[in-house]
Design a protein around this motif. Structure first.
Motif, PDB file in Angstrom:
ATOM      1  N   MET A 133       0.627  -1.246   0.157  1.00 54.85           N
ATOM      2  CA  MET A 133       0.100  -0.002  -0.089  1.00 54.85           C
ATOM      3  C   MET A 133       0.648   1.101   0.013  1.00 54.85           C
ATOM      4  SD  MET A 133      -2.979   0.893   2.790  1.00 54.85           S
ATOM      5  CE  MET A 133      -3.775   2.157   3.028  1.00 54.85           C
ATOM      6  N   SER A 134       1.922   1.248   0.953  1.00 53.55           N
ATOM      7  CA  SER A 134       2.761   2.595   0.784  1.00 53.55           C
ATOM      8  C   SER A 134       3.598   2.530  -0.602  1.00 53.55           C
ATOM      9  CB  SER A 134       4.086   2.213   1.892  1.00 53.55           C
ATOM     10  OG  SER A 134       3.467   1.734   3.121  1.00 53.55           O
ATOM     11  N   MET A 135       4.013   1.784  -1.173  1.00 57.20           N
ATOM     12  CA  MET A 135       4.462   1.579  -2.743  1.00 57.20           C
ATOM     13  C   MET A 135       3.518   2.183  -3.446  1.00 57.20           C
ATOM     14  SD  MET A 135       7.585   0.470  -3.140  1.00 57.20           S
ATOM     15  CE  MET A 135       8.979  -0.288  -2.708  1.00 57.20           C
ATOM     16  N   ASP A 136       2.099   1.803  -3.333  1.00 54.25           N
ATOM     17  CA  ASP A 136       0.952   2.018  -4.275  1.00 54.25           C
ATOM     18  C   ASP A 136       0.724   3.709  -4.187  1.00 54.25           C
ATOM     19  OD1 ASP A 136      -1.281   2.523  -5.641  1.00 54.25           O
ATOM     20  OD2 ASP A 136      -2.400   1.218  -4.249  1.00 54.25           O
ATOM     21  N   TRP A 137       0.593   4.091  -2.854  1.00 53.53           N
ATOM     22  CA  TRP A 137       0.491   5.375  -2.741  1.00 53.53           C
ATOM     23  C   TRP A 137       1.553   6.326  -3.159  1.00 53.53           C
ATOM     24  CZ3 TRP A 137      -3.005   6.891   2.244  1.00 53.53           C
ATOM     25  CH2 TRP A 137      -4.115   6.118   2.250  1.00 53.53           C
ATOM     26  N   TYR A 138       2.923   5.991  -2.957  1.00 54.71           N
ATOM     27  CA  TYR A 138       3.813   6.551  -3.220  1.00 54.71           C
ATOM     28  C   TYR A 138       3.836   6.733  -4.881  1.00 54.71           C
ATOM     29  CZ  TYR A 138       8.735   8.338  -3.417  1.00 54.71           C
ATOM     30  OH  TYR A 138       9.784   9.127  -3.501  1.00 54.71           O
ATOM     31  N   ALA A 139       3.800   5.536  -5.565  1.00 54.27           N
ATOM     32  CA  ALA A 139       3.666   5.513  -6.853  1.00 54.27           C
ATOM     33  C   ALA A 139       2.665   6.711  -7.588  1.00 54.27           C
ATOM     34  CB  ALA A 139       3.200   4.091  -7.402  1.00 54.27           C
ATOM     35  N   ARG A 140       1.370   6.618  -6.964  1.00 57.57           N
ATOM     36  CA  ARG A 140       0.333   7.478  -7.211  1.00 57.57           C
ATOM     37  C   ARG A 140       0.935   9.081  -7.055  1.00 57.57           C
ATOM     38  NH1 ARG A 140      -4.171   4.667  -8.165  1.00 57.57           N
ATOM     39  NH2 ARG A 140      -4.153   2.646  -7.394  1.00 57.57           N
ATOM     40  N   PHE A 141       1.541   9.297  -6.248  1.00 57.72           N
ATOM     41  CA  PHE A 141       2.241  10.584  -5.752  1.00 57.72           C
ATOM     42  C   PHE A 141       2.992  10.963  -6.802  1.00 57.72           C
ATOM     43  CE2 PHE A 141       5.865  12.725  -4.268  1.00 57.72           C
ATOM     44  CZ  PHE A 141       5.429  13.967  -4.070  1.00 57.72           C
ATOM     45  N   LEU A 142       4.202  10.066  -7.378  1.00 57.44           N
ATOM     46  CA  LEU A 142       5.222   9.910  -8.151  1.00 57.44           C
ATOM     47  C   LEU A 142       4.262  10.395  -9.734  1.00 57.44           C
ATOM     48  CD1 LEU A 142       7.446   7.303  -7.199  1.00 57.44           C
ATOM     49  CD2 LEU A 142       8.012   9.871  -7.093  1.00 57.44           C
ATOM     50  N   LEU A 143       3.381   9.733 -10.003  1.00 55.77           N
ATOM     51  CA  LEU A 143       2.423   9.780 -11.083  1.00 55.77           C
ATOM     52  C   LEU A 143       1.768  11.198 -11.221  1.00 55.77           C
ATOM     53  CD1 LEU A 143       1.517   8.158 -13.591  1.00 55.77           C
ATOM     54  CD2 LEU A 143      -0.466   7.613 -12.268  1.00 55.77           C
ATOM     55  N   ASN A 144       1.314  11.686 -10.238  1.00 54.99           N
ATOM     56  CA  ASN A 144       0.916  13.251 -10.151  1.00 54.99           C
ATOM     57  C   ASN A 144       1.916  14.156 -10.520  1.00 54.99           C
ATOM     58  OD1 ASN A 144      -1.842  12.370  -9.877  1.00 54.99           O
ATOM     59  ND2 ASN A 144      -1.591  12.527  -7.618  1.00 54.99           N
ATOM     60  N   ILE A 145       3.169  13.882 -10.163  1.00 59.23           N
ATOM     61  CA  ILE A 145       4.054  14.813 -10.504  1.00 59.23           C
ATOM     62  C   ILE A 145       5.216  14.512 -11.705  1.00 59.23           C
ATOM     63  CG2 ILE A 145       4.301  15.721  -7.910  1.00 59.23           C
ATOM     64  CD1 ILE A 145       6.884  14.033  -7.579  1.00 59.23           C
ATOM     65  N   HIS A 146       4.439  13.778 -12.507  1.00 56.72           N
ATOM     66  CA  HIS A 146       5.133  13.205 -13.835  1.00 56.72           C
ATOM     67  C   HIS A 146       6.526  12.427 -13.748  1.00 56.72           C
ATOM     68  CE1 HIS A 146       1.712  15.255 -15.522  1.00 56.72           C
ATOM     69  NE2 HIS A 146       2.057  16.504 -14.770  1.00 56.72           N
ATOM     70  N   LYS A 147       6.675  11.728 -12.451  1.00 58.90           N
ATOM     71  CA  LYS A 147       7.845  10.767 -12.536  1.00 58.90           C
ATOM     72  C   LYS A 147       7.424   9.627 -12.973  1.00 58.90           C
ATOM     73  CE  LYS A 147      10.602  13.991  -9.622  1.00 58.90           C
ATOM     74  NZ  LYS A 147      11.554  13.759  -8.445  1.00 58.90           N
ATOM     75  N   PHE A 148       7.263   9.257 -14.292  1.00 58.72           N
ATOM     76  CA  PHE A 148       6.507   7.982 -14.805  1.00 58.72           C
ATOM     77  C   PHE A 148       7.379   6.877 -14.447  1.00 58.72           C
ATOM     78  CE2 PHE A 148       4.672  11.263 -18.095  1.00 58.72           C
ATOM     79  CZ  PHE A 148       3.616  11.538 -17.082  1.00 58.72           C
ATOM     80  N   ASP A 149       8.815   6.933 -14.794  1.00 58.80           N
ATOM     81  CA  ASP A 149       9.649   5.775 -14.673  1.00 58.80           C
ATOM     82  C   ASP A 149       9.612   5.246 -13.254  1.00 58.80           C
ATOM     83  OD1 ASP A 149      10.184   5.572 -17.275  1.00 58.80           O
ATOM     84  OD2 ASP A 149      12.025   6.688 -16.905  1.00 58.80           O
ATOM     85  N   LEU A 150       9.623   6.131 -12.129  1.00 56.02           N
ATOM     86  CA  LEU A 150       9.763   5.889 -10.724  1.00 56.02           C
ATOM     87  C   LEU A 150       8.258   5.206 -10.306  1.00 56.02           C
ATOM     88  CD1 LEU A 150      12.206   5.939  -8.931  1.00 56.02           C
ATOM     89  CD2 LEU A 150      11.522   8.382  -8.161  1.00 56.02           C
ATOM     90  N   ALA A 151       7.507   5.904 -10.792  1.00 54.34           N
ATOM     91  CA  ALA A 151       6.062   5.620 -10.472  1.00 54.34           C
ATOM     92  C   ALA A 151       5.934   3.982 -10.899  1.00 54.34           C
ATOM     93  CB  ALA A 151       4.954   6.532 -11.042  1.00 54.34           C
TER      94      ALA A 151
END
Length: 269
Positions: A133-151
């Motif tokens: 869940m922590s990984m998932d939520w962090y990924a969503r955050f990264l997606l919102n700031i356009h860090k696609f590879d990391l997300a």
């Protein structure tokens, strides 16, 4: 009173829920029921977050953390991690990205330390799924700031854990597969996106997920981006049919927009 507050919360009656929880809080404080007070603070914090009252949510989540730690709870306890995760999400919504990143990384690192120390096979599902869940939520955050590879990297890790713990035919597994497909689509990696959306659909069929219509629309959109309008129309029509079956109004609307867009593209050819 707490139960009535939770019921109102589930029914979307947010103001009524807040009133009931404040009555419950007064009773809990008058009877010196510390456990109930902490629990109500947590519910009120979640409620404030739902109402986009982020400053209030931040204060309440911090109060809950302080109360739990003052009561002797360890900083790596799952309850502390879960509230820290919510707090990180609050900071993300407030655009305080530095605090958000610190919060997400604390949650991930805390759960990873447990996995490293005890091994996955020796830990309970809650601990493992809280890491996912922590990984998932962090990924969503990264997606919102356009860090696609990391997300994408974090979504894949969350998916792999969900697959191991929940299995393929689980709603959360399906959602994560869809999320990975969405990142691939944003990166214009269409062939990979198609693979993930097809997997998401297969998983959603097994889990009888109400989101299956949305996944079909996402697949249709990828076909449309590649100008494969026949395939796109087939997927979006299927998405509309399935969404109607489960009464998923948002997915129905998505499907209709998709079909309208296909119609426009066909007309302009």
């Amino acid at each position: 009173m707490i139960k009535r507050g939770i019921l109102a919360l589930k029914n979307g009656e947010l103001n009524k829920a807040e009133q009931l929880l404040h009555v419950a809080l007064k009773t809990a404080q008058e009877s010196s029921n510390a456990q109930a007070v902490t629990y109500i603070f947590d519910l009120l914090a979640n409620l404030a977050y739902q109402k986009d009252e982020y400053s209030k949510a931040e204060k309440l989540f911090k109060d809950v953390l302080q109360r739990l730690l003052a009561g002797g709870m360890e900083t790596n306890d799952n309850a502390i991690v879960e509230i820290s995760l919510k707090l990180a999400s609050v900071y993300a919504s407030m655009s305080d990205y530095e605090k958000a990143v610190q919060g997400f990384q604390f949650c991930i690192a805390t759960q990873e330390a447990k996995i490293e120390k005890y091994g996955e096979q020796n830990l309970d599902e809650d601990t493992l799924l809280l890491w996912a869940m922590s990984m998932d939520w962090y990924a969503r955050f990264l997606l919102n700031i356009h860090k696609f590879d990391l997300a994408k990297k974090h979504f894949i890790k969350a998916y792999e854990m969900s697959l191991r713990v929940n299995g393929f035919g689980h709603e959360q597994t399906a959602v994560l597969l869809n999320d990975i497909g969405s990142v691939c689509s944003l990166q214009k990696e269409y062939a990979e996106a198609v693979q993930y959306f097809e997997k998401a659909i297969a998983s959603a069929r097994e889990s009888k997920s109400v989101d299956i219509g949305s996944f079909y629309v996402n697949l249709g959109t990828v076909y449309m981006q590649q100008n494969l309008l026949g395939e796109a129309e087939r997927c979006c029509r299927e998405g509309l049919v399935l969404s109607k079956k489960v009464k998923n109004n948002d997915a129905m609307e998505e499907a209709k927009i998709c079909l309208e867009e296909i119609k426009k593209q066909k007309a302009s050819m």
